[in-house]
Write a protein that holds these residues in place. Structure first.
Motif, PDB file in Angstrom:
ATOM      1  N   HIS A  30     -63.281 -64.049 -45.143  1.00  0.00           N
ATOM      2  CA  HIS A  30     -63.359 -64.353 -46.561  1.00  0.00           C
ATOM      3  C   HIS A  30     -62.001 -64.579 -47.214  1.00  0.00           C
ATOM      4  CE1 HIS A  30     -67.558 -62.303 -46.983  1.00  0.00           C
ATOM      5  NE2 HIS A  30     -67.560 -63.364 -46.232  1.00  0.00           N
ATOM      6  N   GLU A  31     -60.972 -64.873 -46.434  1.00  0.00           N
ATOM      7  CA  GLU A  31     -59.655 -65.043 -47.027  1.00  0.00           C
ATOM      8  C   GLU A  31     -59.610 -66.244 -47.957  1.00  0.00           C
ATOM      9  OE1 GLU A  31     -56.774 -65.231 -43.966  1.00  0.00           O
ATOM     10  OE2 GLU A  31     -57.010 -63.159 -43.329  1.00  0.00           O
ATOM     11  N   SER A  32     -60.378 -67.273 -47.664  1.00  0.00           N
ATOM     12  CA  SER A  32     -60.343 -68.478 -48.498  1.00  0.00           C
ATOM     13  C   SER A  32     -61.732 -69.074 -48.572  1.00  0.00           C
ATOM     14  CB  SER A  32     -59.356 -69.502 -47.907  1.00  0.00           C
ATOM     15  OG  SER A  32     -59.318 -70.668 -48.688  1.00  0.00           O
ATOM     16  N   SER A  33     -62.379 -68.921 -49.722  1.00  0.00           N
ATOM     17  CA  SER A  33     -63.768 -69.361 -49.827  1.00  0.00           C
ATOM     18  C   SER A  33     -63.908 -70.871 -49.771  1.00  0.00           C
ATOM     19  CB  SER A  33     -64.376 -68.844 -51.143  1.00  0.00           C
ATOM     20  OG  SER A  33     -63.705 -69.404 -52.258  1.00  0.00           O
ATOM     21  N   ASP A  34     -62.818 -71.617 -50.071  1.00  0.00           N
ATOM     22  CA  ASP A  34     -62.967 -73.072 -50.078  1.00  0.00           C
ATOM     23  C   ASP A  34     -63.245 -73.617 -48.687  1.00  0.00           C
ATOM     24  OD1 ASP A  34     -59.460 -74.149 -50.191  1.00  0.00           O
ATOM     25  OD2 ASP A  34     -60.468 -72.621 -49.005  1.00  0.00           O
ATOM     26  N   LEU A  35     -62.936 -72.848 -47.639  1.00  0.00           N
ATOM     27  CA  LEU A  35     -63.269 -73.292 -46.294  1.00  0.00           C
ATOM     28  C   LEU A  35     -64.769 -73.428 -46.113  1.00  0.00           C
ATOM     29  CD1 LEU A  35     -60.818 -71.100 -44.169  1.00  0.00           C
ATOM     30  CD2 LEU A  35     -60.560 -73.501 -44.813  1.00  0.00           C
ATOM     31  N   HIS A  36     -65.543 -72.729 -46.898  1.00  0.00           N
ATOM     32  CA  HIS A  36     -66.981 -72.723 -46.724  1.00  0.00           C
ATOM     33  C   HIS A  36     -67.680 -73.825 -47.523  1.00  0.00           C
ATOM     34  CE1 HIS A  36     -66.326 -68.905 -44.730  1.00  0.00           C
ATOM     35  NE2 HIS A  36     -65.621 -68.530 -45.771  1.00  0.00           N
ATOM     36  N   TRP A  37     -67.174 -74.141 -48.697  1.00  0.00           N
ATOM     37  CA  TRP A  37     -67.882 -75.101 -49.543  1.00  0.00           C
ATOM     38  C   TRP A  37     -67.229 -76.468 -49.628  1.00  0.00           C
ATOM     39  CZ3 TRP A  37     -64.660 -76.712 -53.346  1.00  0.00           C
ATOM     40  CH2 TRP A  37     -63.702 -75.835 -53.862  1.00  0.00           C
ATOM     41  N   GLN A  38     -66.033 -76.617 -49.098  1.00  0.00           N
ATOM     42  CA  GLN A  38     -65.269 -77.838 -49.296  1.00  0.00           C
ATOM     43  C   GLN A  38     -65.972 -79.073 -48.741  1.00  0.00           C
ATOM     44  OE1 GLN A  38     -61.327 -77.919 -47.531  1.00  0.00           O
ATOM     45  NE2 GLN A  38     -60.526 -78.876 -49.394  1.00  0.00           N
ATOM     46  N   ALA A  39     -66.540 -78.975 -47.544  1.00  0.00           N
ATOM     47  CA  ALA A  39     -67.177 -80.146 -46.934  1.00  0.00           C
ATOM     48  C   ALA A  39     -68.350 -80.634 -47.767  1.00  0.00           C
ATOM     49  CB  ALA A  39     -67.639 -79.809 -45.517  1.00  0.00           C
ATOM     50  N   ALA A  40     -69.149 -79.710 -48.301  1.00  0.00           N
ATOM     51  CA  ALA A  40     -70.305 -80.105 -49.115  1.00  0.00           C
ATOM     52  C   ALA A  40     -69.862 -80.769 -50.408  1.00  0.00           C
ATOM     53  CB  ALA A  40     -71.171 -78.884 -49.410  1.00  0.00           C
ATOM     54  N   VAL A  41     -68.842 -80.220 -51.055  1.00  0.00           N
ATOM     55  CA  VAL A  41     -68.357 -80.799 -52.310  1.00  0.00           C
ATOM     56  C   VAL A  41     -67.742 -82.171 -52.065  1.00  0.00           C
ATOM     57  CG1 VAL A  41     -66.637 -80.547 -54.133  1.00  0.00           C
ATOM     58  CG2 VAL A  41     -68.046 -78.598 -53.484  1.00  0.00           C
ATOM     59  N   GLU A  42     -66.952 -82.311 -51.021  1.00  0.00           N
ATOM     60  CA  GLU A  42     -66.356 -83.614 -50.724  1.00  0.00           C
ATOM     61  C   GLU A  42     -67.424 -84.664 -50.449  1.00  0.00           C
ATOM     62  OE1 GLU A  42     -63.641 -82.935 -47.549  1.00  0.00           O
ATOM     63  OE2 GLU A  42     -62.069 -82.095 -48.849  1.00  0.00           O
ATOM     64  N   LEU A  43     -68.487 -84.274 -49.743  1.00  0.00           N
ATOM     65  CA  LEU A  43     -69.580 -85.204 -49.493  1.00  0.00           C
ATOM     66  C   LEU A  43     -70.249 -85.611 -50.811  1.00  0.00           C
ATOM     67  CD1 LEU A  43     -71.564 -86.729 -47.681  1.00  0.00           C
ATOM     68  CD2 LEU A  43     -72.871 -84.600 -47.441  1.00  0.00           C
ATOM     69  N   ALA A  44     -70.519 -84.631 -51.679  1.00  0.00           N
ATOM     70  CA  ALA A  44     -71.152 -84.930 -52.963  1.00  0.00           C
ATOM     71  C   ALA A  44     -70.300 -85.880 -53.790  1.00  0.00           C
ATOM     72  CB  ALA A  44     -71.411 -83.633 -53.727  1.00  0.00           C
ATOM     73  N   GLN A  45     -68.988 -85.678 -53.790  1.00  0.00           N
ATOM     74  CA  GLN A  45     -68.100 -86.545 -54.552  1.00  0.00           C
ATOM     75  C   GLN A  45     -68.051 -87.948 -53.963  1.00  0.00           C
ATOM     76  OE1 GLN A  45     -64.648 -84.007 -54.197  1.00  0.00           O
ATOM     77  NE2 GLN A  45     -64.889 -83.196 -56.277  1.00  0.00           N
ATOM     78  N   THR A  46     -67.915 -88.036 -52.643  1.00  0.00           N
ATOM     79  CA  THR A  46     -67.818 -89.340 -51.982  1.00  0.00           C
ATOM     80  C   THR A  46     -69.099 -90.142 -52.139  1.00  0.00           C
ATOM     81  OG1 THR A  46     -66.295 -88.424 -50.338  1.00  0.00           O
ATOM     82  CG2 THR A  46     -67.383 -90.503 -49.779  1.00  0.00           C
ATOM     83  N   ALA A  47     -70.245 -89.443 -52.046  1.00  0.00           N
ATOM     84  CA  ALA A  47     -71.537 -90.125 -52.110  1.00  0.00           C
ATOM     85  C   ALA A  47     -72.045 -90.302 -53.535  1.00  0.00           C
ATOM     86  CB  ALA A  47     -72.564 -89.337 -51.293  1.00  0.00           C
ATOM     87  N   ALA A  48     -71.300 -89.825 -54.517  1.00  0.00           N
ATOM     88  CA  ALA A  48     -71.664 -89.972 -55.931  1.00  0.00           C
ATOM     89  C   ALA A  48     -73.052 -89.412 -56.218  1.00  0.00           C
ATOM     90  CB  ALA A  48     -71.574 -91.440 -56.356  1.00  0.00           C
ATOM     91  N   VAL A  49     -73.316 -88.202 -55.725  1.00  0.00           N
ATOM     92  CA  VAL A  49     -74.611 -87.572 -56.001  1.00  0.00           C
ATOM     93  C   VAL A  49     -74.559 -86.935 -57.385  1.00  0.00           C
ATOM     94  CG1 VAL A  49     -74.868 -87.119 -53.529  1.00  0.00           C
ATOM     95  CG2 VAL A  49     -74.088 -85.291 -55.038  1.00  0.00           C
ATOM     96  N   LYS A  50     -75.723 -86.768 -57.997  1.00  0.00           N
ATOM     97  CA  LYS A  50     -75.776 -86.262 -59.363  1.00  0.00           C
ATOM     98  C   LYS A  50     -75.741 -84.743 -59.427  1.00  0.00           C
ATOM     99  CE  LYS A  50     -78.266 -90.349 -60.939  1.00  0.00           C
ATOM    100  NZ  LYS A  50     -79.556 -90.883 -61.485  1.00  0.00           N
ATOM    101  N   GLN A  51     -76.307 -84.067 -58.421  1.00  0.00           N
ATOM    102  CA  GLN A  51     -76.298 -82.612 -58.400  1.00  0.00           C
ATOM    103  C   GLN A  51     -76.218 -82.139 -56.960  1.00  0.00           C
ATOM    104  OE1 GLN A  51     -79.661 -80.689 -60.279  1.00  0.00           O
ATOM    105  NE2 GLN A  51     -78.598 -78.735 -60.476  1.00  0.00           N
ATOM    106  N   LEU A  52     -75.475 -81.037 -56.749  1.00  0.00           N
ATOM    107  CA  LEU A  52     -75.296 -80.454 -55.424  1.00  0.00           C
ATOM    108  C   LEU A  52     -75.763 -79.008 -55.439  1.00  0.00           C
ATOM    109  CD1 LEU A  52     -73.993 -80.211 -52.534  1.00  0.00           C
ATOM    110  CD2 LEU A  52     -71.864 -79.577 -53.722  1.00  0.00           C
ATOM    111  N   VAL A  53     -76.546 -78.634 -54.423  1.00  0.00           N
ATOM    112  CA  VAL A  53     -76.906 -77.237 -54.204  1.00  0.00           C
ATOM    113  C   VAL A  53     -76.452 -76.857 -52.802  1.00  0.00           C
ATOM    114  CG1 VAL A  53     -78.760 -75.554 -54.027  1.00  0.00           C
ATOM    115  CG2 VAL A  53     -78.885 -77.333 -55.761  1.00  0.00           C
ATOM    116  N   ILE A  54     -75.615 -75.837 -52.711  1.00  0.00           N
ATOM    117  CA  ILE A  54     -75.122 -75.355 -51.422  1.00  0.00           C
ATOM    118  C   ILE A  54     -76.000 -74.194 -50.965  1.00  0.00           C
ATOM    119  CG2 ILE A  54     -73.187 -74.280 -50.210  1.00  0.00           C
ATOM    120  CD1 ILE A  54     -71.315 -75.766 -52.082  1.00  0.00           C
ATOM    121  N   SER A  55     -76.518 -74.304 -49.747  1.00  0.00           N
ATOM    122  CA  SER A  55     -77.436 -73.301 -49.212  1.00  0.00           C
ATOM    123  C   SER A  55     -76.969 -72.866 -47.822  1.00  0.00           C
ATOM    124  CB  SER A  55     -78.858 -73.855 -49.178  1.00  0.00           C
ATOM    125  OG  SER A  55     -79.804 -72.862 -48.884  1.00  0.00           O
TER     126      SER A  55
END
Length: 300
Positions: A237-262
């Motif tokens: 848990h030293e850096s939480s961005d390692l866990h969510w970064q790929a999902a957020v980058e995909l959402a931004q690149t694909a221009a999605v309207k809403q993202l839910v990380i599960s």
């Protein structure tokens, strides 16, 4: 249903949970019944987000679609029994790993003769069909009762990734989005609304996988994607961005309207996930973390 290979029919043999009757023809919504990856996590510090493994229900245009059969499908099954009417649903599996199928033997509606389920999945890494994988986990000594005791009408379909399932005016597109794990991603489209379900993102995806994922999720109203980690090692848990970064980058690149990380890691307790959600929203305002019981209306 194009791009499908239907198999023979298989006709044989407390938590509080609420569900609504099947959606009307003009509704499209998503409900989360299991949001953990790897293994169920019953713990006092995991109450807010929940501890059941993957299961997502989509109700659209009067149809009930279920994605993955982790332990969350047991809770969904309990709620469906409360409807006291015959149930028909379509079950889509992303892969045949234990955390995606382990709840199916406990899915109570599958034991009721009046019910009918269409079950879809692609070949596993050992070439086993989804039917074989579900049957095998119910063999002794793993489970006391064989698959054949399920009395509902079960129709199996062997998915060919890259094809499409057409259910009247609801289209479910598929793609192989993780070649190593043989995982399938889904995009559910109805009218001008769409939801993508991608559960096996990796930090350094193969370029072919990346392109398949991007094409599947581009411009969707709602993207459901996993956080990334390297199972089965302990989570750091030293850096939480390692866990969510790929999902957020995909959402931004694909221009999605809403993202839910599960698919939260078993070691991620409520306080840690609260911090992750704060971090996600700081860079993607329409992002949030899934929790059991979360219901989202698509396109509103």
């Amino acid at each position: 249903m194009s791009n499908l290979a239907p198999s023979d029919f298989q006709s044989s043999v407390t938590e509080t949970a609420t569900t609504s009757p099947i959606s009307s023809a003009g509704e499209f919504f998503v409900q989360f019944w299991g949001v953990r990856g790897l293994i169920a996590t019953p713990a006092s510090n995991a109450n807010r987000y929940g501890g059941n493994t993957a299961c997502v229900e989509i109700q659209v245009a009067g149809k009930r679609l279920i994605f993955d059969g982790g332990t969350g499908i047991r809770i969904l099954g309990k709620s469906l029994r409360q409807l006291q009417q015959p149930i028909e649903a379509h079950l889509f599996f992303t892969n045949s790993q234990s955390n995606r199928i382990q709840g199916f033997p406990f899915f109570a509606p599958a034991f009721v003769p009046e019910n009918r389920f269409h079950i879809y999945g692609s070949a596993a890494s050992n070439s086993a069909s989804i039917k074989q994988c579900l049957c095998d986990q119910m063999l002794q000594p793993h489970f006391p009762y064989p698959f054949q005791v399920m009395q509902s009408e079960l129709q199996f379909y062997n998915l060919l990734p890259g094809g499409k399932v057409q259910l009247d005016d609801v289209a479910i597109a598929t793609a192989l989005i993780n070649q190593t794990q043989r995982s399938v991603g889904y995009r559910v489209s109805w009218q001008n609304k769409s939801v993508a379900y991608i559960s096996d993102l990796t930090k350094n995806a193969d370029p072919v996988d990346q392109e398949q994922i991007l094409q599947l999720v581009k411009g969707v109203d709602l993207l459901i994607a996993n956080a990334t980690y390297s199972p089965p090692t302990a989570n750091n848990h030293e850096s939480s961005d390692l866990h969510w970064q790929a999902a957020v980058e995909l959402a931004q690149t694909a221009a999605v309207k809403q993202l839910v990380i599960s698919h939260h890691h078993p070691d991620d307790d409520d306080d840690f996930l609260d911090q992750v959600q704060t971090d996600v929203k700081s860079v993607f305002a329409q992002g949030l973390l899934a929790c059991e019981g979360l219901v989202l209306s698509v396109g509103k």
